[in-house]
Design a protein around this motif. Structure first.
Motif, PDB file in Angstrom:
ATOM      1  N   CYS A   1      -2.226  33.808  36.802  1.00  0.00           N
ATOM      2  CA  CYS A   1      -1.206  34.755  37.054  1.00  0.00           C
ATOM      3  C   CYS A   1       0.314  33.806  36.935  1.00  0.00           C
ATOM      4  CB  CYS A   1      -1.153  35.481  38.358  1.00  0.00           C
ATOM      5  SG  CYS A   1       0.365  37.149  38.364  1.00  0.00           S
ATOM      6  N   CYS A   2       1.386  34.052  35.613  1.00  0.00           N
ATOM      7  CA  CYS A   2       2.299  33.449  35.910  1.00  0.00           C
ATOM      8  C   CYS A   2       1.962  31.872  36.140  1.00  0.00           C
ATOM      9  CB  CYS A   2       3.289  33.523  36.923  1.00  0.00           C
ATOM     10  SG  CYS A   2       3.652  35.427  36.305  1.00  0.00           S
ATOM     11  N   CYS A   3       2.496  30.885  37.162  1.00  0.00           N
ATOM     12  CA  CYS A   3       2.354  29.772  37.287  1.00  0.00           C
ATOM     13  C   CYS A   3       1.077  29.046  38.263  1.00  0.00           C
ATOM     14  CB  CYS A   3       3.941  28.630  38.122  1.00  0.00           C
ATOM     15  SG  CYS A   3       5.230  29.548  36.902  1.00  0.00           S
ATOM     16  N   CYS A   4       0.148  30.395  39.016  1.00  0.00           N
ATOM     17  CA  CYS A   4      -0.412  30.186  40.019  1.00  0.00           C
ATOM     18  C   CYS A   4      -1.547  30.603  39.714  1.00  0.00           C
ATOM     19  CB  CYS A   4       0.163  30.603  41.321  1.00  0.00           C
ATOM     20  SG  CYS A   4       0.482  32.317  41.184  1.00  0.00           S
ATOM     21  N   LYS A   5      -2.608  30.149  40.420  1.00  0.00           N
ATOM     22  CA  LYS A   5      -3.689  30.580  39.735  1.00  0.00           C
ATOM     23  C   LYS A   5      -4.871  31.534  40.815  1.00  0.00           C
ATOM     24  CE  LYS A   5      -4.813  26.931  36.616  1.00  0.00           C
ATOM     25  NZ  LYS A   5      -5.848  25.840  36.306  1.00  0.00           N
ATOM     26  N   PRO A   6      -4.277  32.709  40.990  1.00  0.00           N
ATOM     27  CA  PRO A   6      -4.727  33.531  42.125  1.00  0.00           C
ATOM     28  C   PRO A   6      -5.954  33.871  41.393  1.00  0.00           C
ATOM     29  CG  PRO A   6      -3.229  35.223  41.163  1.00  0.00           C
ATOM     30  CD  PRO A   6      -2.743  33.633  40.595  1.00  0.00           C
ATOM     31  N   GLY A   7      -6.653  33.769  40.972  1.00  0.00           N
ATOM     32  CA  GLY A   7      -7.734  34.493  40.488  1.00  0.00           C
ATOM     33  C   GLY A   7      -7.709  35.510  39.762  1.00  0.00           C
ATOM     34  N   HIS A   8      -9.337  36.094  39.433  1.00  0.00           N
ATOM     35  CA  HIS A   8      -8.545  37.884  39.043  1.00  0.00           C
ATOM     36  C   HIS A   8     -10.157  38.973  40.412  1.00  0.00           C
ATOM     37  CE1 HIS A   8     -12.512  36.410  36.286  1.00  0.00           C
ATOM     38  NE2 HIS A   8     -11.823  35.776  36.731  1.00  0.00           N
ATOM     39  N   LEU A   9     -10.262  39.940  40.023  1.00  0.00           N
ATOM     40  CA  LEU A   9     -11.072  40.738  40.850  1.00  0.00           C
ATOM     41  C   LEU A   9     -12.369  40.521  39.864  1.00  0.00           C
ATOM     42  CD1 LEU A   9      -7.985  43.753  40.723  1.00  0.00           C
ATOM     43  CD2 LEU A   9      -9.271  42.033  42.765  1.00  0.00           C
ATOM     44  N   PRO A  10     -13.604  40.684  40.308  1.00  0.00           N
ATOM     45  CA  PRO A  10     -14.411  41.099  39.751  1.00  0.00           C
ATOM     46  C   PRO A  10     -15.042  42.032  39.035  1.00  0.00           C
ATOM     47  CG  PRO A  10     -14.950  41.410  42.087  1.00  0.00           C
ATOM     48  CD  PRO A  10     -13.509  41.528  41.640  1.00  0.00           C
ATOM     49  N   HIS A  11     -14.721  41.604  36.777  1.00  0.00           N
ATOM     50  CA  HIS A  11     -15.615  42.158  36.046  1.00  0.00           C
ATOM     51  C   HIS A  11     -13.987  42.811  34.954  1.00  0.00           C
ATOM     52  CE1 HIS A  11     -19.575  42.922  37.218  1.00  0.00           C
ATOM     53  NE2 HIS A  11     -18.556  43.478  38.437  1.00  0.00           N
ATOM     54  N   LEU A  12     -12.809  41.865  35.757  1.00  0.00           N
ATOM     55  CA  LEU A  12     -11.097  41.782  35.154  1.00  0.00           C
ATOM     56  C   LEU A  12     -11.353  40.724  34.486  1.00  0.00           C
ATOM     57  CD1 LEU A  12     -10.256  44.817  37.974  1.00  0.00           C
ATOM     58  CD2 LEU A  12     -10.978  44.856  35.244  1.00  0.00           C
TER      59      LEU A  12
ATOM     60  N   SER B   1      -8.011  38.170  34.316  1.00  0.00           N
ATOM     61  CA  SER B   1      -6.600  37.655  34.822  1.00  0.00           C
ATOM     62  C   SER B   1      -5.420  38.094  34.341  1.00  0.00           C
ATOM     63  CB  SER B   1      -6.458  36.155  34.875  1.00  0.00           C
ATOM     64  OG  SER B   1      -6.009  35.228  33.660  1.00  0.00           O
ATOM     65  N   CYS B   2      -4.625  37.829  34.915  1.00  0.00           N
ATOM     66  CA  CYS B   2      -3.101  38.605  34.290  1.00  0.00           C
ATOM     67  C   CYS B   2      -2.633  37.648  32.983  1.00  0.00           C
ATOM     68  CB  CYS B   2      -1.695  37.948  35.710  1.00  0.00           C
ATOM     69  SG  CYS B   2      -1.843  39.400  36.511  1.00  0.00           S
ATOM     70  N   ASN B   3      -2.736  36.150  33.091  1.00  0.00           N
ATOM     71  CA  ASN B   3      -2.325  35.400  31.787  1.00  0.00           C
ATOM     72  C   ASN B   3      -3.467  35.894  31.042  1.00  0.00           C
ATOM     73  OD1 ASN B   3      -0.465  34.311  33.434  1.00  0.00           O
ATOM     74  ND2 ASN B   3      -1.262  32.260  33.944  1.00  0.00           N
ATOM     75  N   ALA B   4      -4.983  36.125  30.697  1.00  0.00           N
ATOM     76  CA  ALA B   4      -5.773  36.007  29.860  1.00  0.00           C
ATOM     77  C   ALA B   4      -4.995  37.371  29.319  1.00  0.00           C
ATOM     78  CB  ALA B   4      -6.648  36.064  30.338  1.00  0.00           C
ATOM     79  N   ALA B   5      -5.182  38.132  30.133  1.00  0.00           N
ATOM     80  CA  ALA B   5      -4.554  39.776  29.330  1.00  0.00           C
ATOM     81  C   ALA B   5      -3.510  39.699  29.151  1.00  0.00           C
ATOM     82  CB  ALA B   5      -4.582  40.938  30.543  1.00  0.00           C
ATOM     83  N   PHE B   6      -2.503  39.105  29.141  1.00  0.00           N
ATOM     84  CA  PHE B   6      -1.509  39.155  28.262  1.00  0.00           C
ATOM     85  C   PHE B   6      -1.412  38.147  27.190  1.00  0.00           C
ATOM     86  CE2 PHE B   6       2.825  36.645  27.641  1.00  0.00           C
ATOM     87  CZ  PHE B   6       3.677  37.447  27.394  1.00  0.00           C
ATOM     88  N   ASN B   7      -1.817  37.362  27.177  1.00  0.00           N
ATOM     89  CA  ASN B   7      -2.434  36.294  25.774  1.00  0.00           C
ATOM     90  C   ASN B   7      -3.267  37.144  24.578  1.00  0.00           C
ATOM     91  OD1 ASN B   7      -0.676  34.038  27.404  1.00  0.00           O
ATOM     92  ND2 ASN B   7      -2.961  33.180  28.133  1.00  0.00           N
TER      93      ASN B   7
END
Length: 1349
Positions: A685-696, A698-704
Motif C-alpha cells: 500500500c504505497c510504500c509500505c506493506k500492511p497486507g490486505h483483508l481476506p479475499h480482497l 491490496s491497494c497497490n494491486a487494485a491500483f495497478n
C-alpha cells in the motif's frame, strides 16, 4: 503509350562514344518519336501500365478532375492565393495518375500498390461534387426547413456553412494526403458501407467489398418492403380503439425480418456454396477433393442450412405473435403504465444480466476482490480432465438473455412503434414519407441490435429515458427516434472512452516504458500538445478511426479509417508440406521443417475448436461482455492466440485467430509473464506493506489493475486440443542396447505387416516373384556388409560369419513369423523353408540395408543413425542395386517397410514404461494391431498429419528434425487429444487498432527496418509486443493467421441442454409425439398398473435423435433381438449336434427362447419328454407375468446395452445332470433376487440392472450366468416359491428320464444322486428366499396402502 520495342542506338562523335537506349513512342501508325530513357529512368518518371483498362480509367479521371476544377473556379470560391493552391492540388491529382507516390502513407502493402494510384483524383472529384451540391442547395429558396432536436437542417445557412467547411477541407488536401488520412478507395468504400449498415440499419461488420454490398443491399430491400406496409397503414388517421390490420402486419413483418437478418452472416459465400450444391452441383466438382479432405466447409453449410430451417419456423411464429399483440391495442390502452413497467424491467434484467453476473464471474470482481465469486467447477483443478461443466449461473445467464432479446426489447420497440405511428397518423412532424421512413429504419435497427447483442442496450435505454424525459424533454422528437439516435451516440461514446483509457494508460508517467532515446524526447515534447491530443481523440471517435502512437512514442497521430476487420489484405497462413512443395526440396532441403511452420497446425486445430464452441461460450458468458471488434488473448502453457471478434450476430460469431510463436522473444516472454502472474500475493500500500483483508486485493494491486489496457476475464477456459510431449531421440538411442531394441521392433513390424498384408498370397505364389527371391531361400546364404549390419544392434548377427544367415534369422524370428501367420483367417505355410519366411527374411534385410544406406553407412555413429532413421521415417528410401527386386510391387515399400519403421518408433517409446511387456508375442501383436488402428504415425510434412489433427484423432506420433539457432537435434513428438485450459484476457480494442496502425505506418511508409525498434519493446501495461507481433506479415511475425471463420450456435454441445437445440419440423413433431405418448400412458395408468414412462421415452428417443448412428444402432439391436429369438429354440428342443459349447451375445435371447413353447419333435425321443415339464413351467410363469408393469418388460430392451455379452445356455442334452440342476438352482436364486429388487426399485429398470449387475459381480462365481438369469427373471417376475416348485418338478422328471434311458450306467446314477443331494442342500435357501420375497411383498403393499390413505 510507350512501345515495348527496345532498340540499341550508338552515337559516335569525335569527343565521346556512349551507348544509349530509347523507346519508340508511336504517335500515328507508321509515325513515332524516340524517348531517350532507359528502363529504370523511365520507371522513375512514369508508372508502367500493362492493361488498357487502366489507361482508359486514368484518362477519364484526368478529364473529370479538370472539369470539376473548372466548375469550382468558375463559381468564384477561390480568391487570390487560394487559386494557386487549388491549381496545385488539381495538378497533383492529375500527376498522381502518371506517377503515383510509392509507398503511400495509406498503402497497406509493401512495394507498388496500383489501387492507391486512383485515390487522390477520386477523393478530389468526390469533394468537388459535394461542394457543388451544397452550393446548389444553399441557393435554392424553395427548400423546406426542418428542425430536428433543435437543429435546423437543410436550411440555406446550414448548407452554406457545410460548403465552406468542405472547401477548407479541400485546401488541406496535400497535408491530409501526407499524413495518410485518405485510405485507398476500396477500403474507403467498405468502411462507408459498413458504417451505414451498422449505424443506420443495425447490421454487423463485413468481411470485404462483396460482403458490404450484400449487407447494405439486403437492408435496403427490407426497408423498402417494410416502408410500403407502414406507409399504407399510417397515411390515414386512426383511433386508439382500432389499430389497422395493415399496421399489425407491418409489426409482424418487422419482427420476423429483423430476426432473420440478425441470424444471417454478412458473408454470402457459404450461402452461395449451399445454393450451388443444392441446385447447381456441377459447379462444385472442382472443389470436391478439398471438401473431402477438410470437413469445415461441409460443416459450415450444414450450420447455415440448419439456421435457415429454424428461421422459417421462428420467423413465422414471431410474425404471427407480433401481429396478434399489435392488433390487441394493448400498447395504446395501457399507456403510460406499460412503458414504465417495460423500462423498469429492462433496466433490472439488463443490470443483473450484463453487469452483476459478469462482474461476479470475473477473475477480479470490481478489481477489488482477489478471486471470482461465482466459480466454475474447473477453478480448483490443476489439470482439466473433461469438458467444461455447465453451471447454474450460466443457465441463468442464457435464460435472462433469451427473455431480454426475444420478449422484453421486442415489446419495448413495438410499444414505441405503435405509439409513434399513432401520433404520426394524427400529426406529421417532418413529411409523411420522412416520418414513416424514420420509424421504419429505427424499428429495424433497434430490433436487429437487440437480437444480435443486447449487452449495452439497457444502458442506451436508460440514457434515453433520463436524457429525453428529464434533462431535455423539450427537444425530444418521439421515443423510438430518441432511442435510435441515442444508440448511435452511445456507440461513439464507447469508442471515446476506450480511446481515453488507452491514451491515459500509455502516457502515464509512473509506468512509461521507453523503448529508445526518441521516446524520452517525445515524452517531454507531447506535454504542451495535450489539447491537440484531446481534439484528435474526439475526431477519431466520431469517425471510428485508429489513434496510433508515432514510432511507439507518446505522440499520437490519427490514422485513416478502417473497417472492423482492420486489415485490407486477406493474409492467411499457408502451411508448407509435401503436397505443395517440390520433391527435390523435400528430399534435400526438408522444406517447411522450421518450428513455426510445423507448430502452426496446433493453432489451426485451435481455430477449428473455437469454430465449434466460441459462439456458445460467448452466449454462456464464459468470455465476459463482448461486442463487435473486441480482441482477446488465449494464453496457455505453450499456446498464445490472439482472437479478433469481427461480426457478432444472433447465433453466430465471425472471428480471426492469430497464433504467436511458442518460443517468443525476450519482450514477448516478459509480457506473457505479466499475464500469467497473479496479484493475490501483493501486500503493498504505497510504500509500505500492511497486507490486505481476506479475499480482497491490496491497494497497490487494485491500483495497478486499474491502469492496464487489458483484463483477465477467465482463468480456466476449457477447449479441446492436443497435449504435446516431446522427447529427445538422441537420449533414447544413445546406447547400443536401445538401438538394438529399435531394430528388433523394426524387424518384427516388417514381419507383422508382411504376414497381415492382403497380398501375401500373391507374393508367395507368384513364380516370377519367387524366382527373384531364390538367393534368400538358400540356407547357406550370408549377408555380409560390415557397414550395414553390426553385432551391437542386430540380434541375428553371426560374429564368426560376419553377417546374417537365414538360419540365424529363423532362430530369432521364426516363432514370431509363425505366430503372425497363425493369426490369419486362411491357413498359410510358415515352416522354416516356406516362401513366407523367405519373403520376410528378404524384406528384413532390405529394411536394414535401407536404414544403413540412409545413415551413410555409419550406423555406429548416433548422429548418422538418427539422420537415417528420420530419412526413412519421412519416406526417403535410398535402395541399392541388390534391392531392386522390391520394385516388382511397390506395396512392399509403401505397405510393409515404411509403416514398419514408424511402428518400431512407437513400440520403442512404449517399451520404456513396460520393458518386458512386449516379450509376449500375443501382447506385441495386439499392441501393433491397436496402434495401427488408433495411432497416426507419420512425418509432419505428410498431408495425412494435418488431416489427422483436424479430424481429432486421439493419438499421433512423429519424428521431428529441429534445426534452429545452432541446434541440430531430433525429437519424438507425441500428441494426445485432451482438454486444454486457457486464460482469457480481454484487450482494449482501441489499443490494438492504434498499435496495429502505428506498425503499418512505421514499416511501410517510414521504412523502419530495425528489428529492435522501440515500438516493439515490451510494455506490460498495454502488451505492446504481443499486439505488434500479431500483425500480418511482414509487419508482424505470427505463426499462424486463420481466415475469417464463423462459429454457429448449433455446433455447441452444451447449449442444447439449455434450450433443446434448433427449432425444426422434425424436432417439433418428435416433441409432440413424446408428450402425447406420455400423456396417454398417464391416462391409462389407472387401467394398467404397469404403465411406464421410460418405455415411451425409449421408443421416442430413437425417433427424436438427430444422430443417424443412434438410429442405426438401435435398429440393428432390435433386429438382432428379433433374429436371435428362434435361434435358441433348437438347442432347447433337441440336442443332436455334438461339439463345442455355443455362446450368444445378449442375455435377452434366453427370455425370448424360454417365453416360446417349442413344438414336439419326433427325433428327440425321451429327451423331449424330460424337457417338456420344464418348458411348461416356464410358460406358466410367463402367463403369470403378463399382468406385470411395462417397466419390468422394458428392462428386456435395455438389457442389450446394460449387460455385457454372456455365454449362451447350452442344449439340455449336452449337459450333465449336475450342470442342469446347478443351472436351475442358480436361475431360481436369481429369480427370487430379481423379484425382490423389482419390488424395491419399482419401475426404473435401469437402476435394477445396475443393482443386479453389482450383485452378480459380488457373487464371485458365474457372473455372466447370474446376469443372464437375472435379466430373464426381472422380465418375467416369478416368485421364489413358484420357481422352487418348477425347479423340483423339472429335476424330478429329468431324473426319471435319466433312469428310464440308461439304468445300467453307474456313473450316471452317481451323478443323479449327487444332483439330488445338491438339490436338497439348496432347498432351504430357496425357501428362505421365498419367505423374504413374501415379506417384501407384504411390506410393499402396506407402504402403498399408507400412501393411498
Amino acid at each position: 503509350h510507350l512501345s515495348e520495342d527496345l532498340e540499341d542506338s550508338s552515337c559516335s562523335s569525335a569527343q565521346r562514344k556512349i551507348n544509349r537506349q530509347f523507346y519508340k513512342f508511336i504517335i500515328f501508325p507508321g509515325k513515332w518519336i524516340k524517348i531517350w530513357y532507359d528502363r529504370l529512368t523511365l520507371l522513375a518518371l512514369l508508372d508502367r501500365t500493362e492493361d488498357i483498362k487502366e489507361n482508359v480509367l486514368a484518362i477519364l479521371l484526368v478529364i473529370l478532375v479538370s472539369f470539376l476544377g473548372f466548375l469550382i473556379m468558375n463559381q468564384g470560391f477561390c480568391k487570390d492565393i487560394w487559386v494557386l493552391l487549388f491549381c496545385l492540388i488539381m495538378a497533383s491529382c492529375q500527376y498522381s495518375l502518371l506517377k503515383s507516390i510509392q509507398p503511400d502513407p495509406a498503402s497497406p502493402v509493401h512495394g507498388h500498390n496500383q489501387i492507391i494510384t486512383y485515390s487522390r483524383p477520386v477523393y478530389f472529384c468526390v469533394l468537388c461534387g459535394l461542394i457543388l451540391l451544397l452550393d446548389a442547395g444553399s441557393k435554392n429558396k424553395s427548400t423546406s426547413i426542418y428542425t430536428v432536436y433543435g437543429l435546423k437542417i437543410f436550411s440555406p445557412g446550414s448548407l452554406r456553412a457545410a460548403r465552406d467547411h468542405a472547401i477548407g477541407f479541400l485546401y488541406c488536401f496535400p497535408a491530409i494526403s501526407l499524413l495518410g488520412l485518405f485510405p485507398q478507395i476500396n477500403t474507403f468504400c467498405i468502411y462507408v458501407l459498413e458504417q451505414v449498415d451498422m449505424l443506420l440499419f443495425g447490421g454487423t461488420a463485413v468481411a470485404g467489398m462483396i460482403s458490404s454490398l450484400y449487407s447494405i443491399s439486403r437492408s435496403f430491400i427490407v426497408v423498402i418492403v417494410l416502408y410500403g406496409f407502414c406507409f399504407n397503414a399510417v397515411k390515414d388517421p386512426w383511433d386508439a380503439q382500432h389499430i389497422p390490420a395493415l399496421f399489425s402486419a407491418f409489426c409482424g413483418l418487422l419482427v420476423g425480418l429483423s430476426y432473420h437478418l440478425s441470424r444471417q452472416s454478412s458473408d454470402p459465400s457459404v450461402l452461395v456454396s449451399l445454393i450451388r450444391g443444392k441446385y447447381f452441383p456441377h459447379f462444385l466438382h472442382q472443389h470436391l477433393e478439398d471438401s473431402q479432405n477438410d470437413p469445415l466447409p461441409e460443416k459450415m453449410r450444414e450450420s447455415v442450412k440448419e439456421t435457415l430451417k429454424s428461421d422459417l419456423i421462428v420467423c413465422s411464429v414471431a410474425a404471427v405473435l407480433s401481429f396478434a399483440v399489435s392488433a390487441s391495442t394493448v400498447f395504446l390502452s395501457l399507456q403510460p403504465f406499460l412503458s414504465i413497467v417495460l423500462f423498469a424491467l429492462a433496466w433490472t434484467v439488463g443490470f443483473v444480466t450484463h453487469y452483476i453476473l459478469p462482474q461476479l464471474r470475473k477473475h477480479h470482481p470490481w478489481l477489488w476482490i482477489s478471486h471470482p465469486i461465482l466459480k466454475n467447477k474447473e477453478y480448483r483443478q490443476r489439470e482439466v480432465r473433461g469438458a467444461a461443466h455447465l453451471m447454474w449461473f450460466e443457465r441463468l445467464y442464457v435464460w435472462l438473455q433469451c427473455f431480454e432479446k426475444y420478449v422484453l426489447y421486442p415489446a419495448i420497440i413495438l410499444n414505441a412503434l405503435t405509439n409513434d405511428a399513432f401520433s404520426i397518423s394524427k400529426y406529421k412532424r417532418l413529411t409523411p414519407h420522412c416520418d414513416i421512413l424514420l420509424i421504419t429504419i429505427a424499428g429495424m435497427k433497434l430490433l436487429r441490435s437487440s437480437f444480435c447483442n443486447p449487452i449495452h442496450q439497457f444502458i442506451t435505454l436508460s440514457f434515453t429515458v433520463i436524457f429525453f424525459q428529464f434533462d431535455y424533454r423539450d427537444i425530444s422528437e418521439n421515443f423510438l427516434l430518441d432511442f435510435y439516435m441515442m444508440s448511435i451516440v452511445f456507440n461513439k461514446l464507447c469508442d471515446l472512452l476506450q480511446k481515453l483509457q488507452f491514451i491515459m494508460t500509455y502516457i502515464a508517467p509512473w509506468q512509461i516504458a521507453w523503448g529508445s532515446s526518441f521516446h524520452v524526447f517525445a515524452q517531454l515534447f507531447a506535454i504542451p500538445h495535450s489539447a491537440m491530443l484531446f481534439f484528435q481523440t474526439l475526431a477519431t471517435a466520431v469517425f471510428s478511426t485508429p489513434l496510433s502512437p508515432f514510432l511507439g512514442s507518446v505522440i499520437f497521430l490519427t490514422s485513416y479509417a478502417r473497417p472492423v476487420k482492420f486489415w485490407e489484405r486477406n493474409y492467411n497462413t499457408k502451411r508448407a508440406d509435401h503436397s505443395n512443395t517440390r520433391l527435390v526440396l523435400q528430399i534435400e532441403k526438408d522444406a517447411g521443417n522450421d518450428d513455426n511452420n510445423l507448430n502452426s497446425i496446433f493453432y489451426e486445430h485451435l481455430t477449428r475448436s473455437l469454430q465449434e464452441s466460441l459462439c456458445g461460450d460467448l452466449i454462456l458468458g464464459r468470455w465476459g461482455n463482448y461486442s463487435s471488434g473486441d480482441c482477446f488473448i488465449l494464453a496457455s502453457d505453450y499456446l498464445n492466440a490472439f482472437v479478433h471478434l469481427i461480426e457478432i450476430g444472433n447465433g453466430l460469431v465471425t472471428f480471426q485467430l492469430r497464433g504467436l510463436e511458442f518460443r517468443g522473444t525476450y519482450c514477448q516472454q516478459r509480457e506473457v509473464e505479466a499475464i500469467t502472474e497473479g496479484d493475490e500475493d501483493n501486500e503493498g500500500c504505497c510504500c509500505c506493506k500492511p497486507g490486505h483483508l481476506p479475499h480482497l486485493l491490496s491497494c497497490n494491486a487494485a491500483f495497478n489493475l486499474r491502469w492496464l489496457t487489458w483484463e483477465i476475464t477467465r482463468t480456466h477456459y476449457v477447449l479441446e486440443g492436443y497435449r504435446i510431449i516431446d522427447n529427445n531421440a538422441a537420449t533414447m538411442l544413445q546406447v547400443f542396447d536401445l538401438r538394438r531394441i529399435l531394430i528388433r521392433y523394426y524387424i518384427k513390424s516388417i514381419i507383422y505387416f508382411t504376414a497381415s498384408s492382403p497380398k501375401i498370397l500373391y507374393w508367395i505364389r507368384d513364380e516370377l516373384f519367387q524366382k527373384t527371391l531364390q538367393p534368400f531361400s538358400k540356407w547357406h546364404y550370408i549377408e555380409r556388409d560390415l557397414a550395414m549390419f553390426n553385432i551391437n544392434i542386430d540380434d541375428d548377427y553371426v560374429p564368426c560369419l560376419q553377417g546374417i544367415t537365414r538360419a540365424s534369422f529363423c532362430s530369432v524370428y521364426l516363432d514370431w513369423i509363425q505366430f503372425c501367420a497363425g493369426k490369419r483367417m486362411e491357413p498359410i505355410d510358415c515352416d522354416e523353408d516356406s516362401p513366407l519366411v523367405t519373403l520376410s527374411f528378404a524384406l528384413c534385410i532390405l529394411g536394414r540395408r535401407a536404414l544403413g544406406t540412409a545413415s551413410h553407412n555409419m550406423a555406429i555413429s548416433l548422429d548418422s543413425f538418427l539422420y537415417g532413421l528420420h530419412a526413412l521415417f519421412k519416406g526417403d528410401f535410398r535402395l541399392t542395386s541388390r534391392d531392386e527386386w522390391v520394385f516388382a510391387d511397390m506395396d512392399l515399400l509403401h505397405k510393409v517397410v515404411a509403416p514398419a519403421i514408424r511402428m518400431s518408433l512407437k513400440l520403442h517409446q512404449d517399451q520404456f514404461t513396460c520393458p518386458d511387456e512386449y516379450e509376449d508375442p500375443a501382447i506385441l501383436y495386439e499392441a501393433i494391431q491397436s496402434f495401427e488402428e488408433k495411432v497416426v504415425i507419420c512425418h509432419e510434412g505428410d498431408p495425412a498429419w494435418r488431416s489427422a489433427i483436424l479430424s481429432n484423432k486421439e493419438e499421433l506420433l512423429t519424428l521431428r528434425h529441429v534445426v534452429d539457432e545452432g541446434t541440430d537435434e531430433y525429437k519424438v513428438i507425441m500428441l494426445h487429444k485432451s482438454y486444454l485450459s486457457f486464460k482469457v484476457i480481454k484487450v482494449n480494442k482501441e489499443c490494438v487498432r492504434g498499435l496495429w496502425a502505428g506498425q503499418q505506418q512505421e514499416l511501410i511508409f517510414l521504412r523502419n527496418r530495425n528489428p529492435e525498434r522501440g515500438s516493439i519493446q515490451n510494455n506490460k501495461q498495454v502488451l505492446r509486443n504481443l499486439i505488434n507481433s500479431s500483425c500480418d506479415q511482414p509487419l508482424g511475425y505470427p505463426m499462424y493467421v486463420s481466415p475469417l471463420t464463423t462459429s454457429y450456435i448449433g455446433t455447441h454441445r452444451q447449449l442444447k441442454k439449455v434450450w433443446g437445440g434448433p427449432v425444426s419440423l422434425n424436432n417439433i413433431k418428435t416433441w409432440f409425439r413424446t408428450k402425447w405418448l406420455r400423456m396417454r400412458k398417464d391416462c391409462n395408468a389407472g387401467h394398467n398398473s404397469g404403465g411406464n414412462l421410460d418405455e415411451v421415452d425409449s421408443r421416442c428417443g430413437s425417433s427424436s435423435s438427430n444422430n443417424p448412428a443412434n438410429n442405426s444402432s438401435q435398429n440393428s439391436s432390435s433386429q438382432h433381438t428379433r433374429n436371435s429369438t428362434p435361434q435358441l429354440q433348437p438347442s432347447l428342443r433337441i440336442a443332436q449336434f455334438p461339439g463345442r459349447r455355443k455362446f450368444r451375445s445378449q442375455s435377452v435371447q434366453t427370455h425370448a427362447a424360454l417365453s416360446q413353447r417349442p413344438p414336439r419333435s419326433s427325433h428327440s425321443g425321451p429327451i423331449i419328454e424330460s424337457h417338456q415339464p420344464f418348458i411348461q413351467t416356464s410358460t406358466s410363469a410367463q402367463e403369470m407375468a403378463q399382468g406385470l408393469s411395462g417397466s419390468q418388460l422394458s428392462f428386456h430392451n435395455s438389457a442389450n446395452s446394460v449387460f455385457s455379452q454372456t455365454p449362451a445356455i447350452p442344449a439340455m442334452g449336452q449337459l450333465t445332470v449336475q450342470e442342469r440342476a446347478g443351472a436351475m438352482i442358480r436361475s431360481s436364486l436369481a429369480s427370487s433376487t430379481s423379484s425382490t429388487l423389482s419390488l424395491l426399485f419399482g419401475k426404473r429398470s435401469f437402476s435394477s440392472a445396475l443393482v443386479i449387475s453389482g450383485l452378480s459381480a459380488a457373487d464371485g462365481g458365474n457372473t455372466t450366468d447370474t446376469q443372464s438369469s437375472s435379466s430373464v427373471n426381472i422380465a418375467m417376475g416369478p416368485s421364489a416359491r413358484a420357481a422352487s416348485r418348477a425347479m423340483q418338478e423339472s429335476t424330478r422328471q429329468l431324473s426319471e428320464t435319466h433312469e428310464a434311458t440308461d439304468a445300467t450306467e453307474s456313473r450316471q446314477r452317481r451323478e443323479l444322486e449327487a444332483t439330488h443331494a445338491l438339490l436338497m442342500s439348496h432347498t432351504l435357501e430357496c425357501r428362505r428366499a421365498s419367505q423374504e420375497d413374501m415379506a417384501l411383498e407384504d411390506t410393499g403393499s402396506q407402504h402403498s396402502l399408507s400412501e393411498e390413505q
